[in-house]
Design a protein around this motif. Structure first.
Motif, PDB file in Angstrom:
ATOM      1  N   TRP A   1       0.654  -1.192   0.021  1.00 59.85           N
ATOM      2  CA  TRP A   1       0.055   0.058  -0.188  1.00 59.85           C
ATOM      3  C   TRP A   1       0.815   1.089   0.040  1.00 59.85           C
TER       4      TRP A   1
ATOM      5  N   TRP B   1      -4.708   0.377  -5.392  1.00 59.02           N
ATOM      6  CA  TRP B   1      -5.082  -0.642  -6.063  1.00 59.02           C
ATOM      7  C   TRP B   1      -4.002  -1.680  -6.247  1.00 59.02           C
TER       8      TRP B   1
ATOM      9  N   VAL C   1      -4.979  -3.929  -3.267  1.00 52.40           N
ATOM     10  CA  VAL C   1      -6.291  -4.719  -3.507  1.00 52.40           C
ATOM     11  C   VAL C   1      -5.630  -6.039  -4.303  1.00 52.40           C
TER      12      VAL C   1
ATOM     13  N   VAL D   1      -6.015  -9.858  -2.954  1.00 48.68           N
ATOM     14  CA  VAL D   1      -6.748 -10.776  -3.704  1.00 48.68           C
ATOM     15  C   VAL D   1      -5.890 -12.077  -4.113  1.00 48.68           C
TER      16      VAL D   1
END
Length: 63
Positions: A18, A24, A27, A31
């Motif tokens: 981050w 993004w 993220v 995932v």
């Protein structure tokens, strides 16, 4: 390795992602980590894919 050590390592990886690359990328890495953990559990036999699919379909089992 204990679950605490693994969790702390995963948190550190996510935090550094981050800070260095932005939200993004964070993220995407999160995932990818979740998918990798699911694949590992399936390979170990600790995750029943059919039970998960039934839960998403709304079918529950009491056993």
């Amino acid at each position: 390795m204990s679950a605490t050590v693994v969790g702390a390592g995963a948190g550190a990886v996510l935090a550094l992602t981050w800070v260095a690359l932005g939200f993004w990328a964070f993220v995407l890495v999160a995932v990818a980590m979740l998918v990798g953990a699911a694949v590992g559990r399936i390979a170990d036999g600790r995750l029943d894919v059919m039970a998960v699919a039934d839960a998403f379909r709304g079918r529950r089992s009491s056993s």
